[in-house]
Each structure stands twice: as structure tokens, then as C-alpha cells.
Design a protein around this motif. Structure first.
Motif, PDB file in Angstrom:
ATOM      1  N   VAL A 167       0.784  -0.726  -0.231  1.00  0.00           N
ATOM      2  CA  VAL A 167      -0.340  -0.556   0.362  1.00  0.00           C
ATOM      3  C   VAL A 167       0.571   1.421   0.144  1.00  0.00           C
ATOM      4  N   ASP A 168       1.416   1.326   0.651  1.00  0.00           N
ATOM      5  CA  ASP A 168       2.762   2.775   1.415  1.00  0.00           C
ATOM      6  C   ASP A 168       3.329   2.725  -0.733  1.00  0.00           C
ATOM      7  N   ASN A 169       3.803   1.563  -0.870  1.00  0.00           N
ATOM      8  CA  ASN A 169       5.052   1.355  -2.229  1.00  0.00           C
ATOM      9  C   ASN A 169       3.705   2.095  -3.437  1.00  0.00           C
ATOM     10  N   GLY A 170       2.003   1.617  -3.651  1.00  0.00           N
ATOM     11  CA  GLY A 170       1.740   2.014  -4.957  1.00  0.00           C
ATOM     12  C   GLY A 170       1.014   3.803  -3.796  1.00  0.00           C
ATOM     13  N   ILE A 171       0.546   3.785  -3.008  1.00  0.00           N
ATOM     14  CA  ILE A 171       0.662   5.341  -2.969  1.00  0.00           C
ATOM     15  C   ILE A 171       2.019   6.692  -3.080  1.00  0.00           C
ATOM     16  N   TRP A 172       3.130   6.070  -2.807  1.00  0.00           N
ATOM     17  CA  TRP A 172       4.380   6.969  -3.636  1.00  0.00           C
ATOM     18  C   TRP A 172       4.657   6.779  -5.100  1.00  0.00           C
ATOM     19  N   VAL A 173       4.334   5.734  -5.371  1.00  0.00           N
ATOM     20  CA  VAL A 173       4.317   5.718  -7.158  1.00  0.00           C
ATOM     21  C   VAL A 173       3.409   6.686  -7.805  1.00  0.00           C
ATOM     22  N   LEU A 174       2.152   6.774  -7.220  1.00  0.00           N
ATOM     23  CA  LEU A 174       1.050   7.260  -7.538  1.00  0.00           C
ATOM     24  C   LEU A 174       1.200   8.757  -7.539  1.00  0.00           C
ATOM     25  N   PHE A 175       1.877   9.771  -5.545  1.00  0.00           N
ATOM     26  CA  PHE A 175       1.432  10.912  -5.658  1.00  0.00           C
ATOM     27  C   PHE A 175       2.743  11.173  -6.591  1.00  0.00           C
ATOM     28  N   VAL A 176       4.632  10.711  -6.475  1.00  0.00           N
ATOM     29  CA  VAL A 176       5.739  10.817  -7.188  1.00  0.00           C
ATOM     30  C   VAL A 176       5.591  11.295  -9.123  1.00  0.00           C
ATOM     31  N   GLY A 177       4.714   9.912  -9.301  1.00  0.00           N
ATOM     32  CA  GLY A 177       4.482   9.675 -11.184  1.00  0.00           C
ATOM     33  C   GLY A 177       3.636  10.802 -11.300  1.00  0.00           C
ATOM     34  N   ALA A 178       2.180  11.297 -10.389  1.00  0.00           N
ATOM     35  CA  ALA A 178       1.291  12.565 -10.735  1.00  0.00           C
ATOM     36  C   ALA A 178       2.186  13.923 -11.424  1.00  0.00           C
ATOM     37  N   LEU A 179       3.050  13.812  -9.891  1.00  0.00           N
ATOM     38  CA  LEU A 179       3.954  15.451  -9.526  1.00  0.00           C
ATOM     39  C   LEU A 179       4.664  14.758 -10.829  1.00  0.00           C
ATOM     40  N   THR A 180       5.351  14.125 -10.863  1.00  0.00           N
ATOM     41  CA  THR A 180       5.873  14.091 -11.723  1.00  0.00           C
ATOM     42  C   THR A 180       5.931  14.892 -13.914  1.00  0.00           C
ATOM     43  N   THR A 181       4.550  14.375 -13.678  1.00  0.00           N
ATOM     44  CA  THR A 181       3.924  14.610 -14.649  1.00  0.00           C
ATOM     45  C   THR A 181       3.543  16.041 -14.965  1.00  0.00           C
ATOM     46  N   LEU A 182       3.183  16.233 -13.597  1.00  0.00           N
ATOM     47  CA  LEU A 182       2.389  17.384 -13.857  1.00  0.00           C
ATOM     48  C   LEU A 182       3.700  18.510 -14.301  1.00  0.00           C
ATOM     49  N   ILE A 183       4.718  18.357 -13.602  1.00  0.00           N
ATOM     50  CA  ILE A 183       6.080  19.306 -13.654  1.00  0.00           C
ATOM     51  C   ILE A 183       6.825  19.366 -14.548  1.00  0.00           C
ATOM     52  N   VAL A 184       6.785  18.429 -15.888  1.00  0.00           N
ATOM     53  CA  VAL A 184       7.111  18.003 -16.934  1.00  0.00           C
ATOM     54  C   VAL A 184       6.212  18.456 -17.678  1.00  0.00           C
ATOM     55  N   PHE A 185       5.088  18.639 -17.697  1.00  0.00           N
ATOM     56  CA  PHE A 185       3.959  19.362 -18.353  1.00  0.00           C
ATOM     57  C   PHE A 185       4.155  20.951 -18.317  1.00  0.00           C
ATOM     58  N   GLY A 186       4.332  21.154 -17.230  1.00  0.00           N
ATOM     59  CA  GLY A 186       4.158  21.999 -17.088  1.00  0.00           C
ATOM     60  C   GLY A 186       5.381  23.467 -17.697  1.00  0.00           C
ATOM     61  N   ARG A 187       5.929  22.491 -17.434  1.00  0.00           N
ATOM     62  CA  ARG A 187       7.500  23.415 -18.121  1.00  0.00           C
ATOM     63  C   ARG A 187       7.382  23.144 -19.487  1.00  0.00           C
ATOM     64  N   THR A 188       6.452  22.695 -20.318  1.00  0.00           N
ATOM     65  CA  THR A 188       6.173  23.393 -21.689  1.00  0.00           C
ATOM     66  C   THR A 188       4.915  24.373 -22.031  1.00  0.00           C
ATOM     67  N   LEU A 189       4.480  24.310 -20.784  1.00  0.00           N
ATOM     68  CA  LEU A 189       3.845  25.293 -21.769  1.00  0.00           C
ATOM     69  C   LEU A 189       4.405  27.028 -21.687  1.00  0.00           C
ATOM     70  N   GLY A 190       4.237  27.801 -22.562  1.00  0.00           N
ATOM     71  CA  GLY A 190       4.698  28.700 -22.666  1.00  0.00           C
ATOM     72  C   GLY A 190       4.002  30.504 -22.018  1.00  0.00           C
ATOM     73  N   PRO A 191       4.467  31.558 -22.038  1.00  0.00           N
ATOM     74  CA  PRO A 191       3.468  32.472 -21.551  1.00  0.00           C
ATOM     75  C   PRO A 191       1.945  32.794 -22.006  1.00  0.00           C
ATOM     76  N   ARG A 192       1.141  32.671 -21.744  1.00  0.00           N
ATOM     77  CA  ARG A 192       0.114  33.114 -22.681  1.00  0.00           C
ATOM     78  C   ARG A 192       0.072  34.636 -22.964  1.00  0.00           C
ATOM     79  N   PRO A 193      -0.472  34.116 -24.737  1.00  0.00           N
ATOM     80  CA  PRO A 193       0.319  35.660 -25.462  1.00  0.00           C
ATOM     81  C   PRO A 193      -1.050  36.811 -24.775  1.00  0.00           C
ATOM     82  N   VAL A 194      -0.184  37.875 -24.873  1.00  0.00           N
ATOM     83  CA  VAL A 194      -1.560  38.667 -24.214  1.00  0.00           C
ATOM     84  C   VAL A 194      -1.535  39.980 -25.685  1.00  0.00           C
ATOM     85  N   GLU A 195      -3.004  39.928 -25.510  1.00  0.00           N
ATOM     86  CA  GLU A 195      -3.181  41.108 -27.175  1.00  0.00           C
ATOM     87  C   GLU A 195      -2.933  42.253 -26.408  1.00  0.00           C
TER      88      GLU A 195
END
Length: 372
Positions: A335-363
Motif C-alpha cells: 500500500v505504501d509503495n502504491g501511494i508513493w508511486v501515485l503521488f510521485v508519478g502524478a507530480l512528475t508528469t505535471l511538472i514536466v507538462f508545466g515546463r512545456t507551457l509557454g507564457p499566455r499571449p497578451v493581446e
């Protein structure tokens, strides 16, 4: 000013004139005043050009939506490769479990080994049912038909695995428990593949395969890491070192699972763009679920074995007091292993995905002065 009796404006009301919408060239549309004598209602007419622009924009949005999705479930690229890898992994898990059981004397040792190997077999059955169902239903367009076909494919995979277990393992209650629980896990995995977000399901299976392959390779580093974390001659030092080794394994497995999920989603989007010319973009919740998917499958595995394999776990725990303590510790560790993999995996994906987002264009919008 107020209307005087007998004046030409006595029949008119004191309502102000209403100003309609402003067109792109700054012109305004004025509505006529309400005449008390005629009883006409006020009417604000929008410019025809603005109405046509809004209609064209709505039609263009609907056309884009139809081009991207077409009302069909998504296509998961690489499903065949994932299916072949998961089938090989399931076969390897079943074979290694059989060899471990048959290499020992029949009796209590075989029961303990069966209970120890059951989680790995169930996780492999979950992933195999999902990947084979993805491969079988990738070309189906109707969502209902796709879900039913995915469940049926998972059922076929589960029955084949159960028959293989009954034919190659010893004919006893332990074998029947493993076969039945494996079949149930494959059916659940097939049902997962019936979701409309097929790319997310493919990312979850790819992340889980990556994490499990890493766990097998990491087993070679357990003993050196135990010594590094201070495992000595006392039982407490061994237990403390084992906890740190387990946490290190879970942390690295979650990191790799999150990266694998992100890479699969990115690759699948590029494949869709090359294949169809356009691909529906996935928002951050899809990346969150994909990154957490490997941990979710591990926790789902624990639920399945505690329901379907409850008899085998209880039998293994009843062998001795030491076996009872070991089974309890193993369950808590899973159970502990599943929880660790869940949160670390989700956080890793969000961080990598967030770094690919550029600034929002301002018109820059320049306000035009209102017409006097």
C-alpha cells in the motif's frame, strides 16, 4: 425637460434612447423611441455583420471539434507493442511463480510463495487485459460497442490465463484462487480500455510496465543499498534499512512512471498530428491521471487480492506467527509503495507538462473613443 400640455411632444414618453451594440468600425445603432400613441415595443437590432461573424465562429468551432474527435473515441498508438510486452510480462510472472512453487516441497512453503507472488501476477493481468483490449478496439468508433468489445476481450484474456494456470500448476485450492483472481483482474483491465480517453489508458499501461521492469532490475541493488543504509547484525537495523530501500525504490519507480506517461502522451499527440493532420490537445487533468495511473493500478491490485485472494492470504498468515507478521508487513508495504508511486508519478508528469507551457499571449487592445 418635461412635456408641456398642448406641445407637439405631449404624446411622447420621457424614455431615453437606447444605444445598441457597437460594430467594429465604431458606428452605433440607435433604436427608436416608444410611441405611446402607437404602442410599439422597443426593438434593438444587432448588426447583420456581427450576427454573421458569431455564426461563422460557432460553425468553425464545431468544424474543428468534428475534425479533431469526430465524435469517436480516441486512438491509442502503439497498443500492439504494449500488448506484446504485457503478454510477455504476464507469461514471465506465471512461469516464475510456477517454478518457485514447484522448486520447493509441497505444503506450507508453496502456500507462502503463492501469496508472495500473487500481487505481481494480478498487476500483470490488469495491464495485459487493458493493452490487449486497446489493440482489439482501437478501430471501433462507437463508444458503447467499444466498451462491450473491451470487456469481452478482457474476459477472453482472463479465461486463457486461468486455463493456463490450471493446466500448468498443481490442482489444488491455491491454484484455483490464483486462476480466478487473475481472470477477474484481466476483465477489469479490459473494462479500463473501454474508456473514451484511450491515449490516457495507453499512457497508464506504459507507465506501469516501465515501473515494473524497473522494480525487477532494482532487485539487484537491494543488498548493496541495505548495507549503504546501515543494515547491521541487529533486527532493528535490518528493518530500518529495508524501509529506506523500499522508499528509494518507490520514489524512483514513481519518477520513471511519470516520465513514461508524459512521453507516451506527447508521442501519441505527434502521431495523431502526422496521421490526421490535427490532434485534440489534452489538458492537465489527463496528464495528472496518466502520471498517477501506475500507482492507481498498484492500489487496485491490492484491492483485488484482498477480495479475490483473501483465502490464500489468510491461509498463508495462519501457517505461523512469523508468517502472519510477514503477510501484514507485506500488505502495508504494498500500500505504501502504491501511494508513493501515485503521488510521485502524478507530480512528475505535471511538472514536466508545466515546463512545456509557454507564457499566455497578451493581446494589446486599444479602446476606441465612443461616438458623440
Amino acid at each position: 425637460m418635461s412635456n408641456q400640455p398642448g406641445s407637439s411632444t405631449a404624446a411622447e414618453t420621457d424614455q431615453p434612447e437606447t444605444v445598441g451594440p457597437t460594430t467594429g468600425d465604431g458606428a452605433t445603432v440607435e433604436t427608436s423611441s416608444v410611441k405611446a400613441s402607437s404602442g410599439e415595443a422597443p426593438l434593438a437590432e444587432a448588426p447583420a455583420s456581427e450576427a454573421r461573424t458569431a455564426e461563422d465562429a460557432a460553425g468553425h468551432a464545431r468544424a474543428d471539434e468534428g475534425t479533431v474527435t469526430g465524435g469517436r473515441p480516441e486512438f491509442a498508438p502503439g497498443a500492439l507493442v504494449l500488448a506484446l510486452l504485457s503478454l510477455g510480462w504476464l507469461a514471465a510472472m506465471l512461469w516464475s511463480t510456477r517454478e518457485a512453487i514447484h522448486s520447493t516441497a509441497a505444503g506450507v512453503t508453496a502456500i507462502s510463495l503463492s501469496a508472495y507472488a500473487l500481487p505481481g501476477v494480478i498487476t500483470a493481468a490488469l495491464v495485459t487485459g487493458a493493452t490487449v483490449a486497446l489493440t482489439a478496439t482501437n478501430r471501433l468508433g462507437r463508444a458503447t460497442l467499444r466498451f462491450l468489445a473491451a470487456v469481452g476481450t478482457g474476459l477472453v484474456v482472463g479465461l486463457l490465463a486461468a486455463v493456463a494456470i490450471n493446466l500448468t500448476y498443481a490442482d489444488n485450492a491455491t491454484t484455483n484462487t490464483i486462476a480466478g483472481t487473475t481472470a477477474a483482474a484481466a476483465i477489469i483491465g479490459g473494462a479500463m480500455a473501454g474508456a473514451r480517453q484511450a491515449r490516457v489508458v495507453g499512457a497508464i499501461t506504459a507507465a506501469t510496465l516501465t515501473a515494473q521492469i524497473f522494480v525487477v532490475l532494482f532487485s539487484r541493488a537491494r543488498d548493496p543499498l541495505s548495507d549503504l543504509f546501515g543494515a547491521g547484525e541487529t533486527q532493528q537495523s535490518v528493518l530500518d534499512a529495508a524501509k529506506w530501500v523500499s522508499r528509494t525504490e518507490s520514489l524512483l519507480a514513481g519518477l520513471l512512471a511519470g516520465l513514461a506517461a508524459y512521453l507516451y502522451l506527447t508521442w501519441s499527440r505527434r502521431r495523431a498530428e502526422r496521421r490526421d493532420g490535427v490532434a485534440s490537445p489534452l489538458r492537465w487533468p489527463a496528464y495528472l491521471v496518466a502520471g498517477a495511473g501506475a500507482g492507481l493500478l498498484l492500489l487496485l491490485t491490492e484491492v483485488i487480492i484482498r477480495i479475490g485472494g483473501r483465502g490464500l492470504l489468510d491461509l498463508a498468515a495462519a501457517l505461523s506467527e512469523a508468517d502472519e507478521v510477514a503477510q501484514t508487513a507485506l500488505g502495508t508495504s504494498r500500500v505504501d509503495n502504491g501511494i508513493w508511486v501515485l503521488f510521485v508519478g502524478a507530480l512528475t508528469t505535471l511538472i514536466v507538462f508545466g515546463r512545456t507551457l509557454g507564457p499566455r499571449p497578451v493581446e494589446d487592445e486599444t479602446a476606441e473613443p465612443a461616438a458623440s
